[in-house]
Design an enzyme around this catalytic site. Structure first.
Site, short mmCIF file in Angstrom:
data_model
loop_
_atom_site.label_atom_id
_atom_site.label_comp_id
_atom_site.label_asym_id
_atom_site.label_seq_id
_atom_site.Cartn_x
_atom_site.Cartn_y
_atom_site.Cartn_z
N TRP A 203 0.82 -1.21 0.00
CA TRP A 203 0.00 0.00 0.00
C TRP A 203 0.85 1.26 0.00
O TRP A 203 0.31 2.38 -0.16
CB TRP A 203 -0.96 -0.03 1.19
CG TRP A 203 -1.81 -1.25 1.12
CD1 TRP A 203 -1.73 -2.37 1.91
CD2 TRP A 203 -2.82 -1.53 0.15
NE1 TRP A 203 -2.64 -3.32 1.50
CE2 TRP A 203 -3.32 -2.83 0.42
CE3 TRP A 203 -3.37 -0.83 -0.92
CZ2 TRP A 203 -4.32 -3.43 -0.33
CZ3 TRP A 203 -4.37 -1.41 -1.67
CH2 TRP A 203 -4.84 -2.69 -1.38
N ASP A 230 -2.85 -10.33 -4.21
CA ASP A 230 -3.01 -10.68 -2.79
C ASP A 230 -3.13 -9.39 -2.00
O ASP A 230 -2.16 -8.64 -1.85
CB ASP A 230 -1.79 -11.50 -2.35
CG ASP A 230 -1.82 -11.88 -0.87
OD1 ASP A 230 -2.63 -11.32 -0.12
OD2 ASP A 230 -1.00 -12.72 -0.47
N VAL A 231 -4.34 -9.10 -1.48
CA VAL A 231 -4.57 -7.86 -0.74
C VAL A 231 -4.96 -8.20 0.69
O VAL A 231 -5.92 -8.92 0.94
CB VAL A 231 -5.65 -6.99 -1.41
CG1 VAL A 231 -5.10 -6.35 -2.68
CG2 VAL A 231 -6.91 -7.78 -1.73
N GLU A 232 -4.19 -7.67 1.63
CA GLU A 232 -4.43 -7.86 3.05
C GLU A 232 -3.66 -6.80 3.82
O GLU A 232 -2.77 -6.16 3.28
CB GLU A 232 -4.02 -9.28 3.48
CG GLU A 232 -2.62 -9.69 3.03
CD GLU A 232 -2.33 -11.17 3.29
OE1 GLU A 232 -2.36 -11.56 4.47
OE2 GLU A 232 -2.09 -11.90 2.32
N TRP A 233 -3.99 -6.64 5.09
CA TRP A 233 -3.21 -5.75 5.94
C TRP A 233 -1.98 -6.50 6.42
O TRP A 233 -2.08 -7.62 6.90
CB TRP A 233 -4.03 -5.29 7.14
CG TRP A 233 -5.22 -4.44 6.84
CD1 TRP A 233 -6.49 -4.63 7.30
CD2 TRP A 233 -5.28 -3.25 6.04
NE1 TRP A 233 -7.33 -3.65 6.83
CE2 TRP A 233 -6.61 -2.78 6.06
CE3 TRP A 233 -4.33 -2.53 5.30
CZ2 TRP A 233 -7.03 -1.63 5.38
CZ3 TRP A 233 -4.74 -1.40 4.62
CH2 TRP A 233 -6.06 -0.96 4.66
#
Length: 349
Positions: A203, A230-233
Site C-alpha cells: 500500500w 493478494d490484498v491484506e493488511w
C-alpha cells in the site's frame, strides 16, 4: 631475458624429433552448477535478507504514495523472469511433515483425452478443523500455494498427493521477486499441475509500478491460471499505513486493469477476513475471489460472496514438501474445473 645456447639447441632438437607432441589428453574442466535465478534482480553483494513471503512479513519500502489514474497507459516491458542470473541459496525450513502411510498407487481419476488427470486429496493437517457438513473434502479438486519457504519441492510427489493446481509466489511491491519463483514455475508445469502466479500488494507503492514489476517478471503462458493480486493488511511491514477504502479500491483497479490487458485474463482477488470487511464487502462483483477461511466455511465468513478458490488451511502436511503448506480447493465439480480452466486458457488466445 635471452636463453643460453644449450637450452636453445635442446629445444630445437626436440622440435625436429617430434618430441613435443600435441596429442596428449584434453584438459577437463569440471562444470559448476549455477544457482537458479529468480529474474531481473541484480546479483547481490550480500546474502538476501530474510523476509516473509506470501501471507507473512514483507520487505520494507521507502517509496511513498504517488499520483495514479484509473486509465491503463504506457508500454509494458517484456518479461524478464527467465534472464539467466544468479542469487544466493535460500534456506530450507527445518520442520518436516509427520510420517504418512499411503498406498503405492495414489487414486487418479481417469481423464478424457486432452484433459488433465485429477488426483484425489491425500493431504494431512497439523491443525485439523471440523468444518461441519460442507468440508474441504466435499470438493474434488484440491491444490496448494507456495513460496520460498517451502524450499526445494518434489513437485511430482506433491502432485500425486492431490495437488492438481498451484499458485506460486512471484512478486512483492515494486522491487522484490520470490527467489524460488522461476524454479517453482517451471517444475510445477513439468509435473503436470495447472499453475498461476500471485503478487503481494504494497500500500506504500503505486499500483502502476507494481503491475509493471509483476508483468516484467511473470511470463505470458497460455497454459497458466489467471494472475492473483493478494490484498491484506500487513502488520509486520514498515508500510503499516491503512489508507482509505476509496484509495484501496482505486489502487486495486489500476493494478488489475494493467494485468488484465497484458495477460488477457481477469485477475483473481485473494484476501483475508479483516481486510475484506474493511474494504471489499460488496465490491468487485464481477471479479473472481480466492478467500482465506481456516476455521469456517467461506459462506459464513464472507456471506453472499461468490468464490473460485478457498484456502482452508495454512498448516497442511504433504509428501514432497518439508514443513507446512497452504491447502486450497476449487469451488466446483471436476467437470466444472475442466470447463473453467478451458475458458481461462481461451481468454488468452
Amino acid at each position: 631475458m635471452r636463453l643460453s645456447a644449450a637450452p636453445a639447441l635442446l629445444f630445437a632438437c626436440l622440435a625436429l624429433a617430434g618430441c613435443a607432441s600435441s596429442s596428449g589428453p584434453e584438459n577437463i574442466v569440471a562444470g559448476v552448477a549455477s544457482q537458479e535465478t529468480t529474474g531481473s534482480v541484480a546479483r547481490p553483494v550480500a546474502p538476501v535478507p530474510s523476509v516473509g513471503i506470501g501471507k507473512t512479513s514483507r520487505l520494507s519500502t521507502s517509496a511513498g504514495p504517488q499520483a495514479e489514474t484509473l486509465a491503463w497507459a504506457g508500454s509494458v516491458p517484456e518479461p524478464q523472469a527467465f534472464v539467466q542470473e544468479t542469487t544466493v541459496g535460500m534456506p530450507v525450513p527445518s520442520e518436516r511433515p509427520l510420517a504418512m502411510l499411503a498406498p503405492d498407487k495414489p487414486a487418479v481419476h481417469a481423464a478424457p483425452q486432452g484433459r488433465m488427470q485429477i488426483y484425489s486429496r491425500r493431504f494431512r493437517d497439523a491443525k485439523p478443523i471440523n468444518f461441519g457438513r460442507i468440508s474441504p473434502k466435499s470438493y474434488p479438486v484440491h491444490g496448494v500455494d507456495v513460496s520460498r519457504w517451502q524450499g526445494d519441492i518434489d513437485w511430482e510427489k506433491l502432485r500425486s498427493q492431490g495437488a492438481n493446481f498451484a499458485y506460486i509466489k512471484a512478486t512483492d511491491g515494486g522491487d522484490h521477486i520470490d527467489p524460488m519463483f522461476k524454479t517453482n514455475w517451471r517444475r510445477a508445469k513439468e509435473a503436470g499441475l495447472k499453475r498461476g502466479a500471485y503478487h503481494f500488494f504494497y500500500w506504500c507503492r503505486t499500483a502502476g509500478e507494481q503491475a509493471d514489476w509483476f508483468i516484467r517478471n511473470v511470463p505470458r503462458d497460455p497454459d497458466a491460471l489467471p494472475p492473483v493480486i493478494d490484498v491484506e493488511w500487513n502488520h509486520q511491514s514498515s508500510c503499516r499505513q491503512r489508507i482509505s477504502r476509496k484509495r484501496v479500491l482505486e489502487k486495486m483497479q489500476v493494478f488489475m486493469d494493467k494485468l488484465e490487458r497484458h495477460y488477457g485474463q481477469r485477475p483473481i482477488i485473494y484476501t483475508a477476513p479483516d481486510f475484506y470487511q474493511d474494504n471489499l464487502t460488496g465490491e468487485f462483483r464481477d471479479y473472481p475471489f480466492w478467500l482465506r477461511a481456516v476455521a469456517q466455511h467461506p459462506s459464513k465468513v464472507y456471506p453472499g460472496r461468490k468464490w473460485v478458490f478457498w484456502q482452508y488451511s495454512g498448516s497442511g502436511l504433504s509428501q514432497g514438501v518439508d514443513g507446512k503448506i497452504d491447502l486450497n480447493v476449487f469451488h466446483g465439480s471436476e467437470e466444472q474445473w475442466h470447463n473453467w480452466i478451458g475458458r481461462t486458457t481461451l481468454a488468452q488466445n
